[in-house]
Design a protein around this motif. Structure first.
Motif, mmCIF file in Angstrom:
data_model
loop_
_atom_site.group_PDB
_atom_site.id
_atom_site.type_symbol
_atom_site.label_atom_id
_atom_site.label_comp_id
_atom_site.label_asym_id
_atom_site.label_seq_id
_atom_site.Cartn_x
_atom_site.Cartn_y
_atom_site.Cartn_z
ATOM 1 N N PHE A 9 -13.530 -0.852 -1.956
ATOM 2 C CA PHE A 9 -12.221 0.258 -2.946
ATOM 3 C C PHE A 9 -12.981 0.494 -4.244
ATOM 4 C CE2 PHE A 9 -9.114 1.150 -4.910
ATOM 5 C CZ PHE A 9 -8.902 2.774 -4.368
ATOM 6 N N LEU A 10 -13.059 -1.117 -4.928
ATOM 7 C CA LEU A 10 -13.542 -1.178 -6.242
ATOM 8 C C LEU A 10 -14.745 -1.062 -6.282
ATOM 9 C CD1 LEU A 10 -11.294 -4.350 -6.901
ATOM 10 C CD2 LEU A 10 -10.868 -2.040 -7.296
ATOM 11 N N ASP A 11 -15.696 -1.358 -5.317
ATOM 12 C CA ASP A 11 -17.137 -0.811 -5.786
ATOM 13 C C ASP A 11 -17.443 0.195 -5.646
ATOM 14 O OD1 ASP A 11 -17.571 -3.403 -6.965
ATOM 15 O OD2 ASP A 11 -17.849 -4.055 -4.522
ATOM 16 N N HIS A 12 -16.605 1.673 -4.491
ATOM 17 C CA HIS A 12 -16.956 2.858 -4.238
ATOM 18 C C HIS A 12 -17.818 2.458 -3.110
ATOM 19 C CE1 HIS A 12 -16.100 3.408 -8.757
ATOM 20 N NE2 HIS A 12 -14.992 3.103 -8.198
ATOM 21 N N ASP A 13 -17.398 1.953 -2.328
ATOM 22 C CA ASP A 13 -18.338 1.330 -1.326
ATOM 23 C C ASP A 13 -18.155 2.224 0.360
ATOM 24 O OD1 ASP A 13 -20.433 0.101 0.403
ATOM 25 O OD2 ASP A 13 -20.795 -1.440 -0.460
ATOM 26 N N ILE A 52 -13.506 5.928 1.179
ATOM 27 C CA ILE A 52 -13.786 7.078 1.870
ATOM 28 C C ILE A 52 -13.599 8.629 1.468
ATOM 29 C CG2 ILE A 52 -14.269 8.969 3.837
ATOM 30 C CD1 ILE A 52 -15.372 5.836 5.357
ATOM 31 N N HIS A 53 -11.614 8.277 1.625
ATOM 32 C CA HIS A 53 -11.140 9.287 1.059
ATOM 33 C C HIS A 53 -11.250 9.839 -0.614
ATOM 34 C CE1 HIS A 53 -7.342 11.777 -0.797
ATOM 35 N NE2 HIS A 53 -8.118 13.025 0.685
ATOM 36 N N MET A 54 -11.857 8.477 -1.206
ATOM 37 C CA MET A 54 -11.851 9.211 -2.877
ATOM 38 C C MET A 54 -13.318 9.248 -3.856
ATOM 39 S SD MET A 54 -9.428 5.935 -4.315
ATOM 40 C CE MET A 54 -9.984 6.735 -5.847
ATOM 41 N N LYS A 55 -14.154 9.911 -2.576
ATOM 42 C CA LYS A 55 -15.118 10.135 -2.944
ATOM 43 C C LYS A 55 -15.638 11.343 -4.163
ATOM 44 C CE LYS A 55 -19.820 12.293 -1.358
ATOM 45 N NZ LYS A 55 -20.562 12.635 -0.055
ATOM 46 N N GLY A 56 -15.931 11.413 -4.879
ATOM 47 C CA GLY A 56 -16.109 12.671 -5.755
ATOM 48 C C GLY A 56 -14.799 12.348 -6.492
ATOM 49 N N THR A 57 -13.864 12.005 -6.464
ATOM 50 C CA THR A 57 -12.806 12.280 -7.514
ATOM 51 C C THR A 57 -13.371 10.867 -9.268
ATOM 52 O OG1 THR A 57 -11.421 10.434 -6.560
ATOM 53 C CG2 THR A 57 -11.363 12.141 -5.720
ATOM 54 N N LYS A 58 -12.140 11.577 -9.602
ATOM 55 C CA LYS A 58 -12.163 10.720 -11.256
ATOM 56 C C LYS A 58 -11.452 9.530 -10.999
ATOM 57 C CE LYS A 58 -11.361 11.073 -15.911
ATOM 58 N NZ LYS A 58 -11.174 12.514 -17.327
ATOM 59 N N ARG A 59 -12.141 8.510 -10.942
ATOM 60 C CA ARG A 59 -11.348 7.340 -11.242
ATOM 61 C C ARG A 59 -10.957 6.337 -12.154
ATOM 62 N NH1 ARG A 59 -13.709 5.676 -5.903
ATOM 63 N NH2 ARG A 59 -12.472 3.438 -6.107
ATOM 64 N N VAL A 60 -9.812 5.797 -12.632
ATOM 65 C CA VAL A 60 -9.837 5.061 -13.839
ATOM 66 C C VAL A 60 -9.054 4.149 -13.915
ATOM 67 C CG1 VAL A 60 -6.731 4.514 -14.949
ATOM 68 C CG2 VAL A 60 -7.403 6.657 -13.257
ATOM 69 N N PRO A 61 -10.219 2.973 -14.434
ATOM 70 C CA PRO A 61 -10.332 1.887 -14.823
ATOM 71 C C PRO A 61 -9.611 0.838 -14.533
ATOM 72 C CG PRO A 61 -12.585 2.841 -15.661
ATOM 73 C CD PRO A 61 -11.130 4.160 -15.593
ATOM 74 N N GLU A 62 -8.945 1.666 -15.230
ATOM 75 C CA GLU A 62 -7.788 0.555 -16.394
ATOM 76 C C GLU A 62 -6.456 -0.150 -14.297
ATOM 77 O OE1 GLU A 62 -8.857 3.349 -17.887
ATOM 78 O OE2 GLU A 62 -8.952 2.324 -19.259
ATOM 79 N N ILE A 63 -6.223 1.323 -14.488
ATOM 80 C CA ILE A 63 -5.750 0.716 -12.529
ATOM 81 C C ILE A 63 -6.399 0.104 -11.439
ATOM 82 C CG2 ILE A 63 -4.249 2.331 -10.845
ATOM 83 C CD1 ILE A 63 -4.130 4.859 -12.919
ATOM 84 N N GLU A 64 -7.428 0.085 -11.310
ATOM 85 C CA GLU A 64 -8.316 -0.183 -10.060
ATOM 86 C C GLU A 64 -8.492 -1.465 -11.075
ATOM 87 O OE1 GLU A 64 -11.865 1.403 -9.812
ATOM 88 O OE2 GLU A 64 -11.969 3.034 -9.425
ATOM 89 N N GLU A 65 -8.248 -2.285 -12.526
ATOM 90 C CA GLU A 65 -8.551 -3.151 -12.363
ATOM 91 C C GLU A 65 -7.215 -4.232 -11.865
ATOM 92 O OE1 GLU A 65 -8.564 -6.558 -16.253
ATOM 93 O OE2 GLU A 65 -8.851 -4.439 -16.460
ATOM 94 N N LEU A 66 -5.958 -3.646 -12.142
ATOM 95 C CA LEU A 66 -4.937 -3.779 -11.660
ATOM 96 C C LEU A 66 -5.222 -3.935 -9.711
ATOM 97 C CD1 LEU A 66 -2.087 -1.769 -13.488
ATOM 98 C CD2 LEU A 66 -2.859 -4.297 -13.953
ATOM 99 N N ILE A 67 -5.386 -3.056 -9.565
ATOM 100 C CA ILE A 67 -5.499 -2.909 -7.570
ATOM 101 C C ILE A 67 -6.219 -4.616 -7.442
ATOM 102 C CG2 ILE A 67 -6.650 -1.800 -5.499
ATOM 103 C CD1 ILE A 67 -5.531 0.281 -7.035
ATOM 104 N N GLY A 68 -7.622 -4.566 -8.043
ATOM 105 C CA GLY A 68 -8.170 -5.879 -7.895
ATOM 106 C C GLY A 68 -7.499 -7.181 -7.537
ATOM 107 N N LYS A 69 -6.728 -7.009 -9.069
ATOM 108 C CA LYS A 69 -5.981 -8.804 -9.269
ATOM 109 C C LYS A 69 -5.106 -8.444 -7.764
ATOM 110 C CE LYS A 69 -6.239 -8.680 -14.562
ATOM 111 N NZ LYS A 69 -5.938 -8.666 -15.332
#
Length: 221
Positions: A31-35, A102-119
């Motif tokens: 999810f974090l790598d957009h893989d 997979i659903h998030m393909k092409g959407t604008k991401r928010v790195p700060e929130i993704e960092e929280l999700i990673g933690k």
């Protein structure tokens, strides 16, 4: 013969637990790598987790019918029966996170929130590994750590939700991604609740007592 089969059942449960833990970690990382390719592999691999659950449940019922175990032996089989279904639900959450990837393909991401999700993902995967160790070692005292860690995950999920809503309000292009962030945070929160459920069954296995860990904190947020 019973002891050997019980040991095999125990080993099968632990192997499934490790598989689920690894799958959850890979799902969060994808999810974090957009893989999206890795995400699809996780979705395809969910069938193997389901098959393991069915095999363990089948073996458990067969052992109860054949040997009619009592006291501690019966509690161990019941614990495995209950906990294996919880592991399967954790596997479902990992699959659902992969679907969101997979659903998030092409959407604008928010790195700060993704960092929280990673933690949070790292924390929850750690909880899964820990509860398996507690199961192996019959460590009732250790389950108290699970209760404390679940509260940390709850607070982390609140932060993800708050920041996601803020992102929606300030940038309309981030709405789709922010919605998925809230959903993924919810999957991780529910996974921590499931870990608490397994910890409760470990206590039952060791003591015969039914307890409630983290009462009042099992809701989505």
């Amino acid at each position: 013969m019973f002891d050997e089969e019980l040991a095999d059942l125990d080993t099968s449960f632990k192997e499934m637990g490790l598989l689920v833990s690894e799958t959850l970690e890979k799902s969060v990382q994808a999810f974090l790598d957009h893989d999206r390719e890795q995400a699809q592999l996780i979705i395809d691999g969910d069938k193997a987790i389901n098959e393991r659950e069915i095999a363990i449940e089948k073996k458990s019922f067969e052992m109860i019918a054949l040997y009619q175990p009592v006291t501690t032996d019966l509690r161990e089989i019941v614990t495995i029966l209950k906990a294996v279904s919880v592991l399967e639900r954790i596997g479902d959450n990992a699959r659902n996170i992969a679907i969101s990837t997979i659903h998030m393909k092409g959407t604008k991401r928010v790195p700060e929130i993704e960092e929280l999700i990673g933690k949070e993902g790292t924390q929850v995967a750690k909880m899964v590994r820990e509860v398996l160790d507690y199961y192996v070692n019959d460590d009732v005292a250790g389950t108290e750590n699970i209760s404390e860690e679940a509260l940390v995950v709850t607070e982390s999920t609140r932060k993800i939700r708050t920041q996601s809503i803020k992102a929606m309000e300030t940038d309309s292009e981030a709405v789709e991604a922010a919605t998925d962030y809230i959903v993924v945070g919810g999957y991780l929160k529910r996974t921590s609740d499931y870990v608490s459920d397994i910890a409760e069954w470990i206590i039952y296995k060791r003591t015969g007592k039914i307890v409630e860990l983290n009462p009042g904190t099992s809701s989505y947020l």
